[in-house]
Design an enzyme around this catalytic site. Structure first.
Site, PDB file in Angstrom:
ATOM      1  N   TYR A 132     -86.876 -45.039 -24.644  1.00 28.45           N
ATOM      2  CA  TYR A 132     -85.805 -45.121 -23.642  1.00 28.45           C
ATOM      3  C   TYR A 132     -84.443 -44.709 -24.192  1.00 28.45           C
ATOM      4  CZ  TYR A 132     -89.260 -48.569 -22.017  1.00 28.45           C
ATOM      5  OH  TYR A 132     -90.406 -49.222 -21.676  1.00 28.45           O
ATOM      6  N   TYR A 175     -89.833 -56.879 -25.237  1.00 28.81           N
ATOM      7  CA  TYR A 175     -90.361 -55.514 -25.309  1.00 28.81           C
ATOM      8  C   TYR A 175     -90.252 -54.940 -26.723  1.00 28.81           C
ATOM      9  CZ  TYR A 175     -89.781 -56.368 -20.356  1.00 28.81           C
ATOM     10  OH  TYR A 175     -89.826 -56.938 -19.112  1.00 28.81           O
ATOM     11  N   GLY A 218     -87.620 -61.836 -17.753  1.00 28.17           N
ATOM     12  CA  GLY A 218     -88.269 -61.588 -19.031  1.00 28.17           C
ATOM     13  C   GLY A 218     -87.177 -61.407 -20.075  1.00 28.17           C
ATOM     14  N   GLY A 247     -85.504 -58.578 -13.980  1.00 24.60           N
ATOM     15  CA  GLY A 247     -84.653 -57.405 -14.082  1.00 24.60           C
ATOM     16  C   GLY A 247     -83.249 -57.606 -14.592  1.00 24.60           C
ATOM     17  N   CYS A 253     -95.115 -40.089 -38.781  1.00 23.22           N
ATOM     18  CA  CYS A 253     -95.022 -38.627 -38.756  1.00 23.22           C
ATOM     19  C   CYS A 253     -94.732 -38.106 -37.356  1.00 23.22           C
ATOM     20  CB  CYS A 253     -96.311 -38.027 -39.295  1.00 23.22           C
ATOM     21  SG  CYS A 253     -96.615 -38.635 -40.946  1.00 23.22           S
TER      22      CYS A 253
HETATM   23  N1  LLP Z   1     -91.436 -58.829 -12.719  1.00 23.98           N
HETATM   24  C1  LLP Z   1     -92.063 -57.636 -12.608  1.00 23.98           C
HETATM   25  C2  LLP Z   1     -92.930 -57.396 -11.456  1.00 23.98           C
HETATM   26  C3  LLP Z   1     -91.848 -56.645 -13.593  1.00 23.98           C
HETATM   27  O1  LLP Z   1     -92.456 -55.473 -13.465  1.00 23.98           O
HETATM   28  C4  LLP Z   1     -90.998 -56.910 -14.698  1.00 23.98           C
HETATM   29  C5  LLP Z   1     -90.771 -55.899 -15.725  1.00 23.98           C
HETATM   30  C6  LLP Z   1     -90.397 -58.183 -14.769  1.00 23.98           C
HETATM   31  C7  LLP Z   1     -90.630 -59.104 -13.767  1.00 23.98           C
HETATM   32  C8  LLP Z   1     -89.496 -58.573 -15.892  1.00 23.98           C
HETATM   33  O2  LLP Z   1     -88.367 -57.775 -15.970  1.00 23.98           O
HETATM   34  P1  LLP Z   1     -87.160 -58.150 -16.966  1.00 23.98           P
HETATM   35  O3  LLP Z   1     -86.563 -59.452 -16.480  1.00 23.98           O
HETATM   36  O4  LLP Z   1     -87.700 -58.285 -18.323  1.00 23.98           O
HETATM   37  O5  LLP Z   1     -86.241 -57.011 -16.831  1.00 23.98           O
HETATM   38  N2  LLP Z   1     -90.429 -51.867 -21.489  1.00 23.98           N
HETATM   39  C9  LLP Z   1     -89.156 -51.800 -20.800  1.00 23.98           C
HETATM   40  C10 LLP Z   1     -89.058 -52.791 -19.678  1.00 23.98           C
HETATM   41  C11 LLP Z   1     -90.159 -52.684 -18.652  1.00 23.98           C
HETATM   42  C12 LLP Z   1     -90.071 -53.716 -17.564  1.00 23.98           C
HETATM   43  C13 LLP Z   1     -91.283 -53.730 -16.736  1.00 23.98           C
HETATM   44  N3  LLP Z   1     -91.299 -54.727 -15.720  1.00 23.98           N
HETATM   45  C14 LLP Z   1     -88.041 -51.958 -21.824  1.00 23.98           C
HETATM   46  O6  LLP Z   1     -88.341 -52.111 -23.009  1.00 23.98           O
HETATM   47  O7  LLP Z   1     -86.871 -51.906 -21.470  1.00 23.98           O
END
Ligand code: LLP
Length: 421
Positions: free
Chosen positions: A324, A380, A283, A238, A351
């Site tokens: 988003y 992403y 991530g 996150g 389109c």
């Molecule tokens: N762990 C879990 C259980 C998660 O659901 C997620 C992301 C992460 C770790 C990794 O989160 P990060 O460190 O990347 O923030 N598509 C969206 C983001 C969706 C995130 C979903 N879960 C975007 O493009 O912003």
């Protein structure tokens, strides 16, 4: 890293125009140097604490990137049988450093993860616990388990990517935790091992992480008092990045160092004295600034007061702006300091009115045929790409030192039609 040399954008030591000549556009381009530096910073922020970085595969699941991260020492966080399969292909040895999250694990996925002897199941409901216990018994395996608890902590981010509130579908309520842990401990094939959380994504203020870990720490104490052997705390992912760079390309590593260390403090301080093994699931923070999407300008046009730049990349290549309202930096691949700046909408050929990469953005003027780079799309970006409008997905290239490696070839029309016979 991405930088300009003599007005030309480079990825590590290679100029983008040369790469585009070879691989075409739209093109996802990754810098292994950026990835290495960011992994080092993130991991370094937790030095001195027992921890494992379980890279969240969903952010970018390219096998070569996963291999690189495994080489740096990463394990993985997966949310599907497909992602688990990728781990077994990219770094089989890291299955034992893999955690499995997600609210809807199927029986087939649970079986595959049991057979792979993964590190930890992050269980998100009572029903899932029952299925997991039944399958572990049947397959004579032991499942190490943490419950993903929902701390009911608001995180300031886009509502689609906030997950830590009671009204969200994720996790189990902390109030139900002691009952569920008791129930889990009754199965001989379940080993109660940890507590897990994840409150959302693109969170740049660390306060919600601290508030969450305070609740988790209380729960760990309570569970230990009840006789459960809690070894692991999985803090989820996150941590956000700075998408709005005024100067330069992407967040400087110094900024990330500062943020990672603030984040580490917020996570670690509440856990002090508990002697847990910390799991982290970053991530975006690792991979977003390591990628750009290179696109060629096809046309310019004016409709009423609006000026449009029409590019060969579209929402199927990069969905974040449409989904988003995300604002990715857009820079010319070849800089011309003499150019004026104007307000544009940057749109793709799809389109849909929602097919935009930027809206009302002040950008350096550009002419058809020229190349633009969309920044911070390593996370992403390709992961959310689709074949909408029967558009083949872009190629992906990883730059390592002086070498560029095609790590996913551009899709062809036959790739797209193959499943239809
Ligand atoms: N762990 C879990 C259980 C998660 O659901 C997620 C992301 C992460 C770790 C990794 O989160 P990060 O460190 O990347 O923030 N598509 C969206 C983001 C969706 C995130 C979903 N879960 C975007 O493009 O912003």
């Amino acid at each position: 890293m991405f930088h300009y040399r003599k007005y030309i954008l480079h990825c590590d030591s290679l100029p983008l125009p040369t790469l585009v000549e070879k691989y075409g556009t739209p093109l996802y381009l990754y810098s292994s140097e950026t990835l290495r530096a960011r992994y080092g910073v993130f991991q370094g922020a937790f030095k001195g604490t027992r921890h494992s970085v379980c890279y969240s595969v969903k952010a970018n699941s390219n096998l070569s990137l996963m291999k690189l991260l495994a080489r740096f020492g990463a394990g993985f966080d997966v949310v599907s049988g497909g992602e688990l399969h990728r781990v077994s292909k990219a770094a089989r040895g890291r299955l034992k450093q893999t955690v499995f999250s997600g609210v809807g694990k199927t029986q087939a996925e649970i079986d595959a993860a049991l057979r792979a002897s993964i590190l930890l199941f992050n269980v998100e409901s009572e029903g899932e616990l029952e299925l997991l216990a039944a399958r572990a018994t049947k397959l004579r395996r032991k499942a190490r388990v943490a419950f993903r608890v929902n701390p009911d902590v608001p995180a300031e981010t886009h509502p689609y990517i906030s997950t830590g509130l009671r009204e969200h579908k994720f996790g189990v309520a902390i109030a139900d935790a002691s009952r569920l842990y008791r129930q889990a401990a009754r199965s001989k094939h379940i080993e109660v091992a940890g507590v897990s959380v994840h409150i959302g994504s693109q969170i740049t203020d660390v306060a919600p992480f601290r508030a969450t870990m305070e609740r988790v720490a209380e729960l760990v104490l309570e569970l230990r008092q009840a006789g459960h052997d809690i070894t692991y705390v999985d803090a989820g992912g996150g941590l956000g990045i700075d998408y709005e760079q005024q100067e330069g390309i992407s967040e400087p590593i110094e900024t990330f160092k500062r943020r990672a260390s603030e984040y580490a403090k917020a996570v670690l301080e509440p856990l002090q004295g508990l002697n847990v093994h910390l799991l982290l699931e970053p991530g975006r923070a690792l991979v977003a600034p390591a990628g750009v999407l290179v696109t060629r300008l096809l046309y310019r046009k004016q409709n009423g007061a609006k000026q449009f730049l029409i590019t060969d990349a579209a929402m199927n290549d990069l969905l974040r702006p449409a989904l988003y309202g995300a604002q990715h930096g857009i820079v010319p691949v070849t800089r011309d300091p003499g150019r004026s700046r104007e307000t544009f909408d940057v749109v793709g050929p799809i389109c849909e009115t929602g097919d935009f990469l930027a809206r009302d953005r002040v950008l350096t003027d550009a002419e058809p045929g020229e190349l633009l780079a969309l920044l911070d799309v390593g996370a992403y970006g390709m992961a959310l790409a689709s074949n909408y409008n029967t558009r083949p997905r872009a190629a992906e290239v990883l730059v390592e030192g002086r070498r560029a490696k095609l790590v996913r070839r551009r899709e062809t029309f036959s790739d797209l039609l193959a499943p239809e016979g």
